[in-house]
Write a protein that holds these residues in place. Structure first.
Motif, mmCIF file in Angstrom:
data_model
loop_
_atom_site.group_PDB
_atom_site.id
_atom_site.type_symbol
_atom_site.label_atom_id
_atom_site.label_comp_id
_atom_site.label_asym_id
_atom_site.label_seq_id
_atom_site.Cartn_x
_atom_site.Cartn_y
_atom_site.Cartn_z
ATOM 1 N N PHE A 24 0.828 -1.207 0.000
ATOM 2 C CA PHE A 24 0.000 0.000 0.000
ATOM 3 C C PHE A 24 0.864 1.260 0.000
ATOM 4 C CE2 PHE A 24 -2.440 3.303 2.254
ATOM 5 C CZ PHE A 24 -3.489 3.433 1.361
ATOM 6 N N SER A 27 2.474 1.869 -3.255
ATOM 7 C CA SER A 27 1.563 2.461 -4.241
ATOM 8 C C SER A 27 1.380 3.964 -3.985
ATOM 9 C CB SER A 27 0.209 1.745 -4.239
ATOM 10 O OG SER A 27 -0.568 2.090 -3.118
ATOM 11 N N LEU A 38 -3.332 1.959 -4.808
ATOM 12 C CA LEU A 38 -4.126 0.764 -4.538
ATOM 13 C C LEU A 38 -5.114 1.035 -3.407
ATOM 14 C CD1 LEU A 38 -1.375 -2.014 -4.523
ATOM 15 C CD2 LEU A 38 -2.968 -1.485 -6.356
ATOM 16 N N THR A 39 -6.275 0.391 -3.490
ATOM 17 C CA THR A 39 -7.200 0.461 -2.362
ATOM 18 C C THR A 39 -6.646 -0.428 -1.255
ATOM 19 O OG1 THR A 39 -8.533 -1.423 -3.055
ATOM 20 C CG2 THR A 39 -9.141 0.736 -3.964
ATOM 21 N N GLU A 42 -7.161 -4.056 -2.166
ATOM 22 C CA GLU A 42 -6.221 -4.556 -3.173
ATOM 23 C C GLU A 42 -4.855 -4.816 -2.564
ATOM 24 O OE1 GLU A 42 -7.926 -2.354 -7.192
ATOM 25 O OE2 GLU A 42 -6.520 -1.286 -5.868
ATOM 26 N N ALA A 43 -4.428 -3.910 -1.685
ATOM 27 C CA ALA A 43 -3.142 -4.085 -1.023
ATOM 28 C C ALA A 43 -3.163 -5.307 -0.103
ATOM 29 C CB ALA A 43 -2.774 -2.828 -0.237
ATOM 30 N N GLY A 46 -2.981 -8.386 -2.301
ATOM 31 C CA GLY A 46 -1.612 -8.521 -2.782
ATOM 32 C C GLY A 46 -0.677 -9.002 -1.680
#
Length: 72
Positions: A24, A27, A38-39, A42-43, A46
């Protein structure tokens, strides 16, 4: 020596969480280059994926340290 599944299972939540946070913040730094941020979801997703090899590498390091501590 390979780490045990018990050690991997104990370390994985920490490795996945750390990788999610790192992803995160990476990003956020990437946004300076015009990339999208990234939201948190999403982080986190990942981090679950990237956390696997990171946890394995850290567990191998821990096993080496344990072996070194046992040897006189």
């Amino acid at each position: 020596m390979k780490p045990s599944l018990k050690l991997l299972a104990a370390l994985y939540p920490f490795g996945a969480g750390a990788m999610g946070v790192n992803l995160f913040f990476a990003s956020l730094i990437g946004s300076w280059l015009g990339w999208r941020v990234l939201t948190p979801w999403e982080a986190a997703a990942g981090g679950l994926v990237i956390g696997l090899p990171a946890t394995y590498a850290f567990a191998c390091h821990i096993v080496r340290l344990m072996k070194q501590a046992e040897d006189p």
